[in-house]
Enzyme design. Sequence first.
Site, PDB file in Angstrom:
ATOM      1  N   ASP A  55       0.741  -1.076   0.021  1.00  0.00           N
ATOM      2  CA  ASP A  55       0.133   0.045  -0.162  1.00  0.00           C
ATOM      3  C   ASP A  55       0.821   1.277  -0.007  1.00  0.00           C
ATOM      4  O   ASP A  55       0.444   2.580  -0.379  1.00  0.00           O
ATOM      5  CB  ASP A  55      -0.948   0.041   1.140  1.00  0.00           C
ATOM      6  N   ASN A  87       1.506  -2.884   4.205  1.00  0.00           N
ATOM      7  CA  ASN A  87       0.515  -3.714   3.675  1.00  0.00           C
ATOM      8  C   ASN A  87      -0.513  -4.500   4.348  1.00  0.00           C
ATOM      9  O   ASN A  87      -0.306  -4.308   5.579  1.00  0.00           O
ATOM     10  CB  ASN A  87       1.313  -4.876   2.520  1.00  0.00           C
TER      11      ASN A  87
END
Length: 349
Positions: A238, A247
């Site tokens: 992310d 993440n």
Amino acid sequence: MKAVETISWDDDEGAVTFIDQTQLPGHYRLVRCRSVDRLISGIRRLEVRGAPALGVAGAYGVVLASRKIKEKEHSRFMRALWVEAARIRGARPTAVNLSTGVDFVMRAVEDAHSVSAARADSLHAARLFASADARACRELGTHGASLIRGRTAVLTHCNAGALACSEWGTALGVVRSAVEAGAEVQVFACETRPLLQGARLTAWELQRDGIPVTVIPDSSAAFLMKRGEVDIVIVGADRITTDAVFNKIGTYMHAVSARFHGIPFYVAAPLSTFDPGRSGGDVTIEERDRKEVASCGGAVTVPEGVDVRNYAFDLTPHELVTAFITDIGVIEPPVDWEKIETARRAGGM
Ligand code: MRU
């Protein structure tokens, strides 16, 4: 192989269209979203989710905003657009791609001299951003496929597939490209408590493409590694800061287990997910509603009054990452940030 198209712009309707991922795997439903408010609620509810898809949603969100703002005078219009851009950016705090997508379009409209030019430029830029995302996923897929030879068992977490991007995927993009190149890949999809993106979404899209997939509880990953059933771990991201990979919660424990068992741990992400100049401590980790953890299938699973922690993401230090699979190649840590920044600038980011 043609992976699903997760999010696109519908010109006839003047709407962003996306697959409602809260309904999968039971129902395939398209949402036609015509307002920024509806887009923000769709992002918060995870109807549209996954870092690169959020970037594309953010880019199209600016287009929606530009069409809804009634101001005719250019500088007042731009002030109102900046306010809407900030609202979209703030819809979810952790995935950097959301801001990357919004900022990409805002930079493109900054130089427009009229309201109508700004509206036209925003759509042009958002489309460019979406197609760049699709291209980046294909490119990183090709780079990553070179790491997978013959029969390979890949463990992945959450959903870093076509559903998390405009198409193809990052971690699953690597799997798709490897399969296209002739590898025999078996995927272990960790179910990904509490919202089950692995069980619901990764399994759905791989089954659709005929790629063998087995869903496992998150807690069995280390055991499968110990049994020698996992060859490599590939996850998405992310946000990649100078020291850490953000993440889905649970990623860190897979990285630790992979290191302990001598299994390579790869992070597949396009350049839009890199956040140069920021370190992990500067980033807000989204905490989500208690009820996502405290209930399951409609039943209460945690006694009323007992505390729950529901962090949506965790941080994995770069030292646990074997390599980053990106659209400009496979990069081993330590990351050459100058190279990343130059490539991002060349892509208009
Ligand atoms: O909360 P979500 O479902 O948006 O979280 C998504 C993830 O953590 C993905 O692994 C990440 O966005 C990479 S997607 C290519």
